[in-house]
Design an enzyme around this catalytic site. Sequence first.
Site, PDB file in Angstrom:
ATOM      1  N   VAL A 191       1.840   3.320  -9.177  1.00  0.00           N
ATOM      2  CA  VAL A 191       2.496   4.481  -9.649  1.00  0.00           C
ATOM      3  C   VAL A 191       2.641   4.293 -10.951  1.00  0.00           C
ATOM      4  CG1 VAL A 191       3.351   5.057  -7.109  1.00  0.00           C
ATOM      5  CG2 VAL A 191       4.670   3.689  -8.935  1.00  0.00           C
ATOM      6  N   ASP A 192       2.333   3.529 -11.718  1.00  0.00           N
ATOM      7  CA  ASP A 192       2.597   3.207 -12.995  1.00  0.00           C
ATOM      8  C   ASP A 192       1.801   3.816 -14.424  1.00  0.00           C
ATOM      9  OD1 ASP A 192       0.463   1.293 -13.367  1.00  0.00           O
ATOM     10  OD2 ASP A 192       1.587  -0.392 -12.978  1.00  0.00           O
ATOM     11  N   HIS A 238      -0.629   6.526  -4.253  1.00  0.00           N
ATOM     12  CA  HIS A 238       0.705   6.761  -3.781  1.00  0.00           C
ATOM     13  C   HIS A 238       1.505   7.373  -4.779  1.00  0.00           C
ATOM     14  CE1 HIS A 238       0.122   2.641  -1.209  1.00  0.00           C
ATOM     15  NE2 HIS A 238      -0.232   3.851  -0.739  1.00  0.00           N
ATOM     16  N   CYS A 292      16.062  21.136  -8.647  1.00  0.00           N
ATOM     17  CA  CYS A 292      15.018  21.999  -9.003  1.00  0.00           C
ATOM     18  C   CYS A 292      15.361  23.368  -9.462  1.00  0.00           C
ATOM     19  CB  CYS A 292      14.127  22.224  -7.820  1.00  0.00           C
ATOM     20  SG  CYS A 292      12.665  23.403  -8.095  1.00  0.00           S
ATOM     21  N   CYS A 306      14.283  26.504  -7.308  1.00  0.00           N
ATOM     22  CA  CYS A 306      15.016  26.751  -5.740  1.00  0.00           C
ATOM     23  C   CYS A 306      16.290  25.867  -5.597  1.00  0.00           C
ATOM     24  CB  CYS A 306      13.940  26.326  -4.645  1.00  0.00           C
ATOM     25  SG  CYS A 306      13.688  24.689  -4.610  1.00  0.00           S
ATOM     26  N   THR A 366      -3.306  -6.869  -4.660  1.00  0.00           N
ATOM     27  CA  THR A 366      -2.478  -6.295  -3.702  1.00  0.00           C
ATOM     28  C   THR A 366      -2.312  -7.220  -2.615  1.00  0.00           C
ATOM     29  OG1 THR A 366      -2.708  -4.437  -1.942  1.00  0.00           O
ATOM     30  CG2 THR A 366      -4.973  -5.453  -2.816  1.00  0.00           C
ATOM     31  N   ASN A 423      -6.527 -12.585  -6.739  1.00  0.00           N
ATOM     32  CA  ASN A 423      -5.195 -12.594  -6.575  1.00  0.00           C
ATOM     33  C   ASN A 423      -4.720 -14.046  -6.458  1.00  0.00           C
ATOM     34  OD1 ASN A 423      -2.607 -12.502  -4.929  1.00  0.00           O
ATOM     35  ND2 ASN A 423      -3.159 -10.777  -4.097  1.00  0.00           N
ATOM     36  N   PRO A 424      -3.554 -14.412  -6.952  1.00  0.00           N
ATOM     37  CA  PRO A 424      -3.039 -15.771  -6.909  1.00  0.00           C
ATOM     38  C   PRO A 424      -2.991 -16.405  -5.612  1.00  0.00           C
ATOM     39  CG  PRO A 424      -1.769 -14.405  -8.737  1.00  0.00           C
ATOM     40  CD  PRO A 424      -2.535 -13.430  -7.721  1.00  0.00           C
TER      41      PRO A 424
HETATM   42  C1  BJW Z   1      -1.231 -10.621  -8.741  1.00  0.00           C
HETATM   43  C2  BJW Z   1      -0.508 -11.022  -9.685  1.00  0.00           C
HETATM   44  C3  BJW Z   1      -1.492 -11.129 -10.975  1.00  0.00           C
HETATM   45  C4  BJW Z   1       0.986 -11.072  -8.275  1.00  0.00           C
HETATM   46  N1  BJW Z   1      -3.009 -10.938 -10.673  1.00  0.00           N
HETATM   47  N2  BJW Z   1      -2.609 -10.408  -8.546  1.00  0.00           N
HETATM   48  C5  BJW Z   1      -0.892   0.394  10.235  1.00  0.00           C
HETATM   49  C6  BJW Z   1      -0.264  -0.553  10.594  1.00  0.00           C
HETATM   50  C7  BJW Z   1       1.216  -1.042  10.475  1.00  0.00           C
HETATM   51  C8  BJW Z   1       2.088  -0.085   9.721  1.00  0.00           C
HETATM   52  C9  BJW Z   1       1.591   1.340   9.115  1.00  0.00           C
HETATM   53  C10 BJW Z   1      -0.052   1.500   9.480  1.00  0.00           C
HETATM   54  N3  BJW Z   1      -0.015   2.745   9.306  1.00  0.00           N
HETATM   55  C11 BJW Z   1       0.829   3.113   8.419  1.00  0.00           C
HETATM   56  C12 BJW Z   1       1.850   2.112   8.718  1.00  0.00           C
HETATM   57  C13 BJW Z   1       3.220   2.382   8.191  1.00  0.00           C
HETATM   58  C14 BJW Z   1       3.354   2.149   6.649  1.00  0.00           C
HETATM   59  C15 BJW Z   1       3.038   0.641   6.608  1.00  0.00           C
HETATM   60  O1  BJW Z   1       1.989   0.329   5.916  1.00  0.00           O
HETATM   61  N4  BJW Z   1       4.005  -0.229   6.632  1.00  0.00           N
HETATM   62  C16 BJW Z   1       3.759  -1.536   6.316  1.00  0.00           C
HETATM   63  C17 BJW Z   1       4.978  -2.529   5.571  1.00  0.00           C
HETATM   64  C18 BJW Z   1       3.611  -2.342   7.489  1.00  0.00           C
HETATM   65  N5  BJW Z   1       2.502   3.148   5.810  1.00  0.00           N
HETATM   66  C19 BJW Z   1       3.089   4.250   5.567  1.00  0.00           C
HETATM   67  O2  BJW Z   1       4.200   4.606   5.909  1.00  0.00           O
HETATM   68  C20 BJW Z   1       2.175   5.091   4.945  1.00  0.00           C
HETATM   69  N6  BJW Z   1       2.279   6.270   5.335  1.00  0.00           N
HETATM   70  C21 BJW Z   1       1.600   6.661   6.447  1.00  0.00           C
HETATM   71  O3  BJW Z   1       0.943   5.888   7.095  1.00  0.00           O
HETATM   72  O4  BJW Z   1       1.659   7.917   6.903  1.00  0.00           O
HETATM   73  C22 BJW Z   1       1.479   8.506   8.042  1.00  0.00           C
HETATM   74  C23 BJW Z   1       1.430   9.903   8.098  1.00  0.00           C
HETATM   75  C24 BJW Z   1       0.156  10.491   8.256  1.00  0.00           C
HETATM   76  C25 BJW Z   1       0.302  11.877   8.235  1.00  0.00           C
HETATM   77  C26 BJW Z   1       1.440  12.451   7.897  1.00  0.00           C
HETATM   78  C27 BJW Z   1       2.461  11.732   7.796  1.00  0.00           C
HETATM   79  C28 BJW Z   1       2.772  10.393   7.749  1.00  0.00           C
HETATM   80  C29 BJW Z   1       2.810   5.338   3.226  1.00  0.00           C
HETATM   81  C30 BJW Z   1       2.615   4.233   2.460  1.00  0.00           C
HETATM   82  C31 BJW Z   1       3.199   4.525   1.444  1.00  0.00           C
HETATM   83  C32 BJW Z   1       3.568   3.121   0.444  1.00  0.00           C
HETATM   84  N7  BJW Z   1       4.359   3.510  -0.675  1.00  0.00           N
HETATM   85  C33 BJW Z   1       4.753   2.365  -1.670  1.00  0.00           C
HETATM   86  C34 BJW Z   1       5.921   2.918  -2.607  1.00  0.00           C
HETATM   87  C35 BJW Z   1       5.446   3.848  -3.562  1.00  0.00           C
HETATM   88  C36 BJW Z   1       6.431   4.337  -4.486  1.00  0.00           C
HETATM   89  C37 BJW Z   1       7.083   3.197  -5.298  1.00  0.00           C
HETATM   90  O5  BJW Z   1       6.684   2.227  -5.982  1.00  0.00           O
HETATM   91  O6  BJW Z   1       8.266   3.210  -5.084  1.00  0.00           O
HETATM   92  O7  BJW Z   1       3.721   1.891  -2.504  1.00  0.00           O
HETATM   93  S1  BJW Z   1       5.183   0.934  -0.949  1.00  0.00           S
HETATM   94  C38 BJW Z   1       4.513  -0.202  -1.923  1.00  0.00           C
HETATM   95  O8  BJW Z   1       3.741  -1.071  -1.261  1.00  0.00           O
HETATM   96  C39 BJW Z   1       3.860   0.681  -3.005  1.00  0.00           C
HETATM   97  C40 BJW Z   1       2.600  -0.084  -3.158  1.00  0.00           C
HETATM   98  O9  BJW Z   1       1.659   0.578  -3.632  1.00  0.00           O
HETATM   99  C41 BJW Z   1       2.362  -0.603  -1.761  1.00  0.00           C
HETATM  100  C42 BJW Z   1       1.448  -1.838  -1.924  1.00  0.00           C
HETATM  101  O10 BJW Z   1       1.774  -2.770  -2.509  1.00  0.00           O
HETATM  102  P1  BJW Z   1       1.056  -3.882  -3.448  1.00  0.00           P
HETATM  103  O11 BJW Z   1       0.338  -3.054  -4.573  1.00  0.00           O
HETATM  104  O12 BJW Z   1      -0.030  -4.537  -2.576  1.00  0.00           O
HETATM  105  O13 BJW Z   1       1.914  -4.791  -3.956  1.00  0.00           O
HETATM  106  P2  BJW Z   1       2.999  -6.019  -3.559  1.00  0.00           P
HETATM  107  O14 BJW Z   1       3.891  -5.996  -4.331  1.00  0.00           O
HETATM  108  O15 BJW Z   1       2.926  -6.044  -2.110  1.00  0.00           O
HETATM  109  O16 BJW Z   1       1.776  -7.347  -3.623  1.00  0.00           O
HETATM  110  C43 BJW Z   1       1.255  -7.816  -5.148  1.00  0.00           C
HETATM  111  C44 BJW Z   1       0.345  -8.608  -4.829  1.00  0.00           C
HETATM  112  O17 BJW Z   1       0.000  -8.918  -6.330  1.00  0.00           O
HETATM  113  C45 BJW Z   1       0.623  -9.805  -4.200  1.00  0.00           C
HETATM  114  O18 BJW Z   1      -0.291 -10.290  -3.345  1.00  0.00           O
HETATM  115  C46 BJW Z   1       0.635 -11.092  -5.459  1.00  0.00           C
HETATM  116  O19 BJW Z   1       0.198 -12.086  -4.904  1.00  0.00           O
HETATM  117  C47 BJW Z   1      -0.306 -10.365  -6.382  1.00  0.00           C
HETATM  118  N8  BJW Z   1      -0.236 -10.723  -7.868  1.00  0.00           N
HETATM  119  N9  BJW Z   1       0.647 -11.411  -9.603  1.00  0.00           N
HETATM  120  C48 BJW Z   1      -3.167 -10.772  -9.489  1.00  0.00           C
HETATM  121  N10 BJW Z   1      -1.061 -11.762 -12.054  1.00  0.00           N
END
Ligand code: BJW
Length: 253
Positions: free
Chosen positions: A108-109, A124, A152, A155, A193, A218-219
């Site tokens: 989101v950055d 996201h 807002c 509204c 990721t 990914n590390p």
């Molecule tokens: C390096 C490094 C370097 C470090 N070089 N790498 C199926 C199964 C289970 C659960 C679910 C499912 N389907 C849905 C769900 C529920 C839920 C979910 O997934 N929960 C899990 C926790 C289990 N999903 C949702 O709720 C989603 N919505 C949904 O499914 O809605 C259904 C619906 C349908 C229709 C109508 C209504 C509803 C929404 C998910 C939204 C996620 N949002 C966030 C927050 C965004 C805002 C914010 O930033 O505050 O997005 S959560 C957070 O996680 C953020 C990220 O984009 C996202 C992913 O994280 P990411 O990018 O992978 O980061 P990290 O920190 O996890 O990992 C970093 C990685 O980098 C690590 O691996 C390191 O090793 C690596 N790394 N240094 C390369 N130098």
Amino acid sequence: MNPNTFSIPDELVAALRQAQHVAVLSGAGISAESGVPTFREAQTGLWAQYDPEELATPQAFRRNPRLVWEWYEWRRGLVAKAEPNPGHRALAELARRVPRFTLITQNVDGLHQQAGSENVIELHGNIMRTKCLDDGRIVTNWPETDEIPPRCPRCGGLLRPDVVWFGEGLPYSALTTAVAAAQSCDIFFAIGTSALVHPAASIPAYAIRNGRITVEINPNHTPISRQMNYVLNGPSGEILPALLAAAWNPQSK
Ligand code: BJW
């Protein structure tokens, strides 16, 4: 954390040179080397006591809008100071090298765009945008106020960041474009990721099931590592420039 033991396989370099369509799914790790904490990394200072998964929800915002708004204000401050790193820049360069390039990000950055990437698919949302909680419309200006969060101007609804919280749906066209790219590309990269958050974490499966060449950078190992054709363990800010150099500037390999 694994020791960073990446070497760039020659077959991957050859495939990259020939690829007609490269698709990338990036996550928070690609911005780690820009100083933006990854989502699951411990928050620092005042925020260390909070679990990010507990804050990034509509329920948390309704319960305590001030707390959640202030968390995002803190993170917006970190993002505003951050600069794209060599990993972001290598992807912008890769887009110029291959006939077709699709960049899908969970971040989101906005750092991919700052590095020069175009048509970035934001799954996201974007932390720098604000929208109305009630009608979902983007709000760019609001009168100065001591109220936190501000309201807002149209509204009177509470303002919130334009990001996708847990339990909220992803933008439909972003998700369908991402899935189509994963299915049809020649090479699919999952970069920085944890592959824990769905539906984004399911996107690599479309590439795997369709027999695309799949690469993880990914590390650390993740739930998808075992299914990827190539796993390059290390920081994306080092691996991506090395991969580009190997493909298009082989003497520097
Ligand atoms: C390096 C490094 C370097 C470090 N070089 N790498 C199926 C199964 C289970 C659960 C679910 C499912 N389907 C849905 C769900 C529920 C839920 C979910 O997934 N929960 C899990 C926790 C289990 N999903 C949702 O709720 C989603 N919505 C949904 O499914 O809605 C259904 C619906 C349908 C229709 C109508 C209504 C509803 C929404 C998910 C939204 C996620 N949002 C966030 C927050 C965004 C805002 C914010 O930033 O505050 O997005 S959560 C957070 O996680 C953020 C990220 O984009 C996202 C992913 O994280 P990411 O990018 O992978 O980061 P990290 O920190 O996890 O990992 C970093 C990685 O980098 C690590 O691996 C390191 O090793 C690596 N790394 N240094 C390369 N130098």
